[in-house]
Write a protein that holds these residues in place. Structure first.
Motif, PDB file in Angstrom:
ATOM      1  N   SER A  14     -13.240  -7.077   4.065  1.00  0.00           N
ATOM      2  CA  SER A  14     -14.320  -6.210   3.549  1.00  0.00           C
ATOM      3  C   SER A  14     -15.670  -6.670   4.089  1.00  0.00           C
ATOM      4  CB  SER A  14     -14.329  -6.227   2.018  1.00  0.00           C
ATOM      5  OG  SER A  14     -13.103  -5.714   1.536  1.00  0.00           O
ATOM      6  N   ASP A  37      -7.824   0.108   0.268  1.00  0.00           N
ATOM      7  CA  ASP A  37      -7.297  -0.985  -0.548  1.00  0.00           C
ATOM      8  C   ASP A  37      -7.452  -0.631  -2.023  1.00  0.00           C
ATOM      9  OD1 ASP A  37      -6.654  -3.291  -1.858  1.00  0.00           O
ATOM     10  OD2 ASP A  37      -8.016  -4.590  -0.743  1.00  0.00           O
ATOM     11  N   ASN A  40      -9.105  -3.467  -4.184  1.00  0.00           N
ATOM     12  CA  ASN A  40     -10.418  -3.999  -3.819  1.00  0.00           C
ATOM     13  C   ASN A  40     -11.503  -3.250  -4.605  1.00  0.00           C
ATOM     14  OD1 ASN A  40     -12.638  -4.965  -2.453  1.00  0.00           O
ATOM     15  ND2 ASN A  40     -12.158  -3.955  -0.520  1.00  0.00           N
ATOM     16  N   ASP A 146     -10.957  -0.201   5.869  1.00  0.00           N
ATOM     17  CA  ASP A 146     -10.721  -1.489   5.204  1.00  0.00           C
ATOM     18  C   ASP A 146      -9.365  -1.390   4.505  1.00  0.00           C
ATOM     19  OD1 ASP A 146     -11.090  -4.001   4.158  1.00  0.00           O
ATOM     20  OD2 ASP A 146     -12.469  -3.373   2.576  1.00  0.00           O
TER      21      ASP A 146
END
Ligand SMILES: Nc1ncnc2c1ncn2[C@@H]1O[C@H](COP(=O)(O)OP(=O)(O)O)[C@@H](O)[C@H]1O
Ligand SMILES: [Mg+2]
Length: 258
Positions: A14, A37, A40, A146
């Motif tokens: 990230s 993600d 996340n 990401d």
């Protein structure tokens, strides 16, 4: 270009995503960061924006998608024919509620886990893969993806929607093992792959390089106090990481020149 950032948990995916986005944004590109993600929670803070509405929620939510996937699986045509988008999307076709914006940098989040026991993350992987494959970019646009930790995204085929893979390696044996496996997987997909060593000192760099193919390493980011404190406080990375930008430029040159 659609660039996918992967690596082990905590390696700096990230962080690198936010640094790359900031760099491309400063150069005048329109950058769409796609957060795939589901665990996340802090990427939006690194980018200095509020978290937008998740694309999956906008598309009816996880339960609805799971239902569609189940019926497709039970049908004679199977999952291969389940298409979530019936026409090509450009960046401007993304629902505005799903985009958070900071200058030239935008954030789109595919979906997050909201409740205990809500079921597996397969629908999110499915949406991410189809969204990325379906998205068409113009010359001045850039997508940075990401991903979640490890190699699960390979299993879900998210790489099929990317043009290049950037793997972040922190100083750990696990990162070296993951890198070897990911290199094999990207080779089988015919996808260019590059390594970025993160949280590095010169001694650590020498040691890691003994176990990695030199031609794939396109940059090294040292252990950096500003990045550490941005991660600790959930602060906008870009404003505290100007000293890292020359390294990010080297990484981008490494991608462009190969
Ligand atoms: N080069 C670096 N120097 C110091 N701290 C770093 C560096 N890169 C990342 N970090 C910190 O490491 C932690 C994990 O980084 P993060 O980007 O969230 O990893 P990932 O997304 O791979 O799980 C964060 O707290 C971040 O601030
Ligand atoms: Mg992360």
């Amino acid at each position: 270009m659609k660039m996918l950032v992967c690596g082990k948990g905590g390696s700096g995916k990230s962080t690198l995503t936010a640094l790359l986005a900031q760099h491309y944004g400063q150069k005048g590109k329109t950058v769409m960061v796609v957060d795939t993600d589901e665990s996340n929670l802090g990427l939006h803070r690194f980018l200095g924006v509020n978290h937008p509405t998740d694309l999956m929620d906008q598309m009816g939510g996880k339960l609805e998608l799971m239902g569609k996937m189940k019926s497709a699986m039970n049908s004679s045509e199977g999952m291969m024919n389940l298409k979530l988008f019936d026409q090509e999307w450009r960046l401007q076709d993304i629902p505005p509620a799903c985009i958070a914006e900071n200058g030239n940098v935008k954030l789109l989040s595919i979906g997050k886990i909201h409740h205990a026991g809500e079921g597996c993350a397969c629908p999110m992987g499915f949406v991410a893969k189809q969204f990325l494959k379906n998205l068409k970019l113009s010359d001045n646009e850039m997508v940075i993806i990401d991903t979640e930790a490890g190699l699960e995204h390979f299993g879900r085929g998210i790489e099929e929607g990317a043009d290049a893979v950037l793997m972040v390696l922190d100083p750990s044996y696990e990162s070296i093992l993951l890198a070897k496996k990911a290199a094999d997987m990207t080779a089988s997909l015919n996808l260019p792959m590059y390594f970025v060593l993160n949280k590095i000192t010169p001694e650590i760099s020498n040691q890691m390089r003994k176990n990695l193919p030199a031609d794939k390493i396109i940059g090294e980011i040292p252990m950096n106090q500003n990045l550490l404190s941005a991660g600790l406080t959930g602060k906008d990375i870009a404003s505290s990481a100007q000293s890292i930008m020359p390294i990010i430029q080297t990484i981008i040159s490494g991608i462009n020149s190969s």
